[in-house]
Design an enzyme around this catalytic site. Structure first.
Site, PDB file in Angstrom:
ATOM      1  CG  ASP A  81       1.662   8.695   7.797  1.00  0.00           C
ATOM      2  OD1 ASP A  81       0.618   8.118   8.190  1.00  0.00           O
ATOM      3  OD2 ASP A  81       2.680   8.789   8.507  1.00  0.00           O
ATOM      4  NE  ARG A  84       2.404   5.472   5.508  1.00  0.00           N
ATOM      5  CZ  ARG A  84       3.492   6.168   5.259  1.00  0.00           C
ATOM      6  NH1 ARG A  84       3.670   6.708   4.064  1.00  0.00           N
ATOM      7  NH2 ARG A  84       4.415   6.345   6.183  1.00  0.00           N
ATOM      8  CB  CYS A 102       4.786   2.708   7.046  1.00  0.00           C
ATOM      9  SG  CYS A 102       3.891   2.038   8.458  1.00  0.00           S
TER      10      CYS A 102
END
Length: 139
Positions: A114, A14, A8
């Protein structure tokens, strides 16, 4: 043994959780690492709200320390799972042809949103989405 790398932006939310969820699902048949495109949080633990969201699903993310993606990581992985399209495009730009052939989106039809800057519920929704999608990558 399958080697998966989740990536990420910062390896702060994440990708650390995705790596943990994939490792749990895959057991001894898989090795999983995570990394971020930027080194802003290098060496830092995961975001506290992500740690709390992971805990709700029975995962312990407290041992995570952020890493920045490297060529060696891309070489190591059999598959590199980008958490969103922007991350995928950046990975394509920095990858060799051999590495680029390993790149995939974590979700085939959309980005994993996100959660940075969101409320705890946003983090909770994010981990549920990520954990459910482990089935796309492992039996």
């Amino acid at each position: 043994m399958t080697r998966l790398l989740t990536v990420c932006l910062g390896n702060y939310c994440r990708s650390p959780f995705a790596a943990l969820a994939l490792a749990r699902r895959g057991g001894e048949a898989v090795q999983v690492r995570s990394a971020g495109l930027i080194g802003k949080w290098r060496g830092q633990p995961a975001h506290p709200a992500m740690v709390a969201a992971a805990r709700r699903l029975g995962h312990d993310l407290t041992g995570h320390r952020a890493e920045q993606v490297s060529t060696q990581m891309l070489d190591w992985a059999d598959t590199v799972l980008a958490m969103d399209g922007a991350v995928l495009e950046t990975l394509r730009a920095i990858s060799s042809d051999q590495q680029a052939a390993k790149l995939r989106l974590y979700l085939p039809d959309r980005d994993v949103p996100d959660p940075m800057g969101g409320a705890q519920e946003v983090f909770n929704d994010c981990v549920v989405l990520i954990e459910a999608a482990t089935a796309l990558h492992l039996p």
